[in-house]
Design an enzyme around this catalytic site. Sequence first.
Site, short mmCIF file in Angstrom:
data_model
loop_
_atom_site.label_atom_id
_atom_site.label_comp_id
_atom_site.label_asym_id
_atom_site.label_seq_id
_atom_site.Cartn_x
_atom_site.Cartn_y
_atom_site.Cartn_z
N ASP A 163 0.25 -1.26 -0.43
CA ASP A 163 -0.19 0.09 -0.34
C ASP A 163 1.05 1.88 -0.26
O ASP A 163 2.25 1.60 0.27
CB ASP A 163 -0.58 0.24 0.82
CG ASP A 163 -1.48 -1.06 1.16
OD1 ASP A 163 -2.02 -1.16 -0.05
OD2 ASP A 163 -2.33 -1.65 2.64
N1 URA Z 1 -0.94 -5.86 3.65
C1 URA Z 1 -2.03 -4.49 3.92
O1 URA Z 1 -2.95 -4.38 4.41
N2 URA Z 1 -1.18 -3.73 3.29
C2 URA Z 1 0.70 -4.55 2.29
O2 URA Z 1 0.58 -3.14 2.41
C3 URA Z 1 0.63 -5.16 2.72
C4 URA Z 1 0.01 -6.12 3.14
#
Ligand code: URA
Length: 261
Positions: free
Chosen positions: A130
């Site tokens: 993310d």
């Molecule tokens: N899980 C998440 O919620 N975000 C990420 O960036 C990676 C795994």
Amino acid sequence: MVRFGWHPSDQNHRSAARLKLQQILFSQGFGTRRECSALIARGAVSINGVVLTRMNENDAFDTSGLVFSVSGVEWTFRSPAYLILNKPAGYECSHKPTSWPSVYELLPEPLRNRPTKSATNGVQAVGRLDQDTTGLLIFSDDGQFIHRMASPKWHVPKRYVAQCAREVSEQQLAALRAGVVLNDEPQPVRALAAESRGAHEMELTIAEGKYHQVKRMIAAVGNHVESLHRPQIGSLTLPNDLSEGDWRWLSEDELALVAPR
Ligand code: URA
């Protein structure tokens, strides 16, 4: 399709070819064939300190371990490319980001411009983080490797460290290990490991890479992720000497830690 018996260390066999200078530049992302020829004609390309000219355009070089310079910047021939980035917060893992800069901007242009067989050019992030997640991100232009890493069949474990808004409890950790149902998923997803690292910090290892998986799993047990960091993929940990925003090539030994035979 994952080719049976394939392994990243096979890259040696694939990169130990002799290629013409113009092909070398083209394959490594230095522009169209015409642009690569122009770079050579301009005297921008050198090997071992020797500036090459138009006369050398069709000379063949052994590409295994080949180091060359373009406009004074040194490059090592790599095919396929496998690299890691220490992703900072505030970057989207997308070629077409909507609200934040693209993580691909942190890579040098030739890596973004490599010709590949797929529709999109250049190296691709192997799985996504993310925008606000930091840590270990792998890139490659090897379609089989990317496919293998994404395949649920291989279950490559990914370790995350989450700072949580509320206190981390043993019940939450036990529920994560037992499996939680995410709203749009038919099957519960379970953490391979879930441990407390402090009152508001937990470490979670998961095998899949579903959308916002860690944040959704932690929300499902009644807590909330405030920040998320990925220090490990497979047995490969983020190197201490790789600063946020920096990238580097993966060695063969490191690759074997990510994708064991
Ligand atoms: N899980 C998440 O919620 N975000 C990420 O960036 C990676 C795994």
